[in-house]
Design an enzyme around this catalytic site. Structure first.
Site, PDB file in Angstrom:
ATOM      1  N   PHE A  21      -1.040  10.612  32.039  1.00  0.00           N
ATOM      2  CA  PHE A  21      -1.186  11.452  33.233  1.00  0.00           C
ATOM      3  C   PHE A  21      -2.518  11.127  33.897  1.00  0.00           C
ATOM      4  O   PHE A  21      -3.566  11.186  33.254  1.00  0.00           O
ATOM      5  CB  PHE A  21      -1.129  12.950  32.896  1.00  0.00           C
ATOM      6  CG  PHE A  21      -1.178  13.798  34.143  1.00  0.00           C
ATOM      7  CD1 PHE A  21      -0.047  13.950  34.934  1.00  0.00           C
ATOM      8  CD2 PHE A  21      -2.358  14.394  34.555  1.00  0.00           C
ATOM      9  CE1 PHE A  21      -0.090  14.694  36.122  1.00  0.00           C
ATOM     10  CE2 PHE A  21      -2.407  15.141  35.735  1.00  0.00           C
ATOM     11  CZ  PHE A  21      -1.271  15.289  36.514  1.00  0.00           C
ATOM     12  N   ASP A  63      -9.720   6.902  31.534  1.00  0.00           N
ATOM     13  CA  ASP A  63      -9.588   8.193  32.216  1.00  0.00           C
ATOM     14  C   ASP A  63      -9.990   9.277  31.213  1.00  0.00           C
ATOM     15  O   ASP A  63      -9.210   9.653  30.340  1.00  0.00           O
ATOM     16  CB  ASP A  63      -8.140   8.367  32.682  1.00  0.00           C
ATOM     17  CG  ASP A  63      -7.885   9.733  33.317  1.00  0.00           C
ATOM     18  OD1 ASP A  63      -8.741  10.635  33.170  1.00  0.00           O
ATOM     19  OD2 ASP A  63      -6.818   9.911  33.928  1.00  0.00           O
ATOM     20  N   LYS A  75     -12.790  17.805  35.303  1.00  0.00           N
ATOM     21  CA  LYS A  75     -12.636  19.028  34.498  1.00  0.00           C
ATOM     22  C   LYS A  75     -13.941  19.642  33.989  1.00  0.00           C
ATOM     23  O   LYS A  75     -14.586  20.410  34.694  1.00  0.00           O
ATOM     24  CB  LYS A  75     -11.669  18.731  33.351  1.00  0.00           C
ATOM     25  CG  LYS A  75     -10.216  18.567  33.853  1.00  0.00           C
ATOM     26  CD  LYS A  75      -9.249  18.587  32.701  1.00  0.00           C
ATOM     27  CE  LYS A  75      -7.806  18.328  33.110  1.00  0.00           C
ATOM     28  NZ  LYS A  75      -7.118  19.510  33.601  1.00  0.00           N
TER      29      LYS A  75
HETATM   30  C1  LIG Z   1      -6.298  12.656  31.963  1.00  0.00           C
HETATM   31  C2  LIG Z   1      -6.212  13.299  33.314  1.00  0.00           C
HETATM   32  N1  LIG Z   1      -6.442  12.559  34.407  1.00  0.00           N
HETATM   33  C3  LIG Z   1      -6.407  13.086  35.637  1.00  0.00           C
HETATM   34  C4  LIG Z   1      -6.095  14.408  35.839  1.00  0.00           C
HETATM   35  C5  LIG Z   1      -6.032  14.974  37.225  1.00  0.00           C
HETATM   36  O1  LIG Z   1      -7.129  15.763  37.455  1.00  0.00           O
HETATM   37  P1  LIG Z   1      -7.143  16.773  38.729  1.00  0.00           P
HETATM   38  O2  LIG Z   1      -6.086  17.784  38.500  1.00  0.00           O
HETATM   39  O3  LIG Z   1      -8.539  17.330  38.713  1.00  0.00           O
HETATM   40  O4  LIG Z   1      -6.888  15.940  39.937  1.00  0.00           O
HETATM   41  C6  LIG Z   1      -5.844  15.227  34.723  1.00  0.00           C
HETATM   42  C7  LIG Z   1      -5.491  16.646  34.889  1.00  0.00           C
HETATM   43  O5  LIG Z   1      -4.921  17.270  34.032  1.00  0.00           O
HETATM   44  C8  LIG Z   1      -5.898  14.651  33.430  1.00  0.00           C
HETATM   45  O6  LIG Z   1      -5.646  15.382  32.330  1.00  0.00           O
END
Ligand SMILES: Cc1ncc(COP(=O)(O)O)c(C=O)c1O
Length: 381
Positions: A123, A209, A238
């Site tokens: 994700f 990520d 986050k």
């Molecule tokens: C690993 C990862 N990358 C990217 C995101 C996306 O982040 P945002 O919701 O702040 O755009 C998330 C959100 O859960 C995530 O867990």
């Protein structure tokens, strides 16, 4: 718009690991706003930093130099062993920046149609490029045509990556060190080391990520520190702002020099308020030895769940790294979301797994409440 389906509860106040709803009822938050409020709700230092900064300066523009942004950039680079940073406002934006850098890297090498390898069940966000990178058909459904080109490979399968070594269009590999949204999927210890070796051999960028795993969630400031590697690009969001929206894309070496004035931007990204807040988050993590608590409490939760649930026929697996934990059951457990809410506990259900991302400041008594409540819920499922 009805893109969310919220539970029937509204919170109006928070303190530490607890939230209070409109009826004055207290809930133990074992999800931290999906891995955001690592320092707990309304941490006094964070509240103070926001209040003070709000009285001084909220926003100017990236057309001028921004003191707190420069200080935060230096601090993050020093902590993560990186060279440069771009600030946005979310995880998706941090990943968008990473994807754009990977494309610039490809074009610098005369690759016209750059390909990024990403993982199945990953994700990376909800913007068009990041949902295209995401390895989950549910997230992509209805949004074709997707942004090309991402090739999805099995996570934790080094041969699946090696299989693309002869593809001259591949420019980068983008991975979560631990897959969060798909239920805390932890790869073999050596996986990322091996991925980095392949990337180095092929002049591919390694993009990690760490939007969910970063800022102490796994017990290290960055999850990649469990390996002997440094990525070329690292994305954060986050926990970095403890609730103040901020995302960061950090880069090292040549990847850190590809953006030039005009290549990329964000009106709000890196504003004084968000950066002052993030700086304070990093200070508190250091000052209060938060990583140590995350490790201790993570081990306590994991060992307690393992001993209490070892004879449960309903539990298939318990996976955890620091305060990122999932209990996978042998059956659908979506009903547990409301059952836990009734017991004043906030958690997440991902597939057949109960997922926990409690605040990094959690103490033993709070951990015990989580353990006892969840074990009782599993008994009743
Ligand atoms: C690993 C990862 N990358 C990217 C995101 C996306 O982040 P945002 O919701 O702040 O755009 C998330 C959100 O859960 C995530 O867990």
């Amino acid at each position: 718009m009805s893109n969310y389906a919220p539970l029937e509860v509204t919170f109006v106040k928070g303190k530490g690991c607890y939230l209070t709803d409109t009826k004055g009822e207290q809930y133990l938050d074992a999800l931290s706003g999906v891995g955001v409020v690592g320092l707990g709700h309304c941490h006094q230092d964070i509240t103070h930093a926001i209040q003070t900064q709000a009285g001084e300066l909220l926003h100017t523009s990236n057309w001028y130099r921004i003191q707190h942004q420069e200080t935060l950039a230096k601090k993050l680079c020093q902590l993560a062993n990186m060279d440069t940073v771009f600030f946005g406002n979310s995880g998706a934006e941090a990943n968008e920046a990473a994807i754009k850098i990977a494309r610039l890297h490809g074009h610098a090498n005369h690759i016209d149609n750059p390909i990024i390898l990403t993982a199945n069940q990953s994700f990376h966000g909800r913007t068009m490029a990041t949902l295209s990178a995401t390895g989950n058909a549910k997230v992509q459904n209805g949004f074709a045509p997707l942004v090309s080109e991402f090739i999805h490979v099995d996570f934790d399968d080094i041969d699946a990556i090696k299989a693309h070594a002869n593809n001259a269009n591949v420019v980068a590999v983008m991975l979560e060190p631990i897959q969060g949204e798909s239920g805390v999927i932890i790869p073999a210890n050596d996986y990322l080391n091996q991925v980095q070796a392949i990337c180095q051999t092929n002049d591919w960028l390694l993009i990690l990520d760490e939007v969910q795993t970063g800022i102490g969630r796994t017990g290290k400031l960055f999850a990649y520190e469990y390996n002997s590697i440094t990525p070329d690009i690292l994305t954060l969001a986050k926990g970095l702002g403890n609730g103040m929206p901020i995302g960061a894309c950090l880069a090292k070496g040549k990847a850190g020099r590809l953006f030039q004035p005009g290549s990329h931007g964000s009106t709000f990204g890196g504003n004084p308020l968000a950066c002052k807040t993030a700086l304070t988050v990093l200070e508190v993590i250091e000052k209060d030895d938060i990583l140590n608590n995350a490790i201790q409490m993570g081990e306590y939760l994991l060992s307690s769940f393992k001993s209490k649930l070892e004879n449960s026929s309903k539990v298939l697996e318990i996976r955890a790294k620091g305060l990122m934990l999932a209990i996978e059951l042998n059956q659908d457990c979506s009903s547990l979301l409301n059952a836990a809410l009734d017991k004043k506990l906030l958690l997440n259900i991902t597939g057949q797994s109960i997922r926990l991302l409690p605040p990094l400041i959690i103490n033993k008594a709070e951990a015990d409440t989580i353990i006892n409540t969840i074990c009782a819920l599993i008994d009743d499922v």
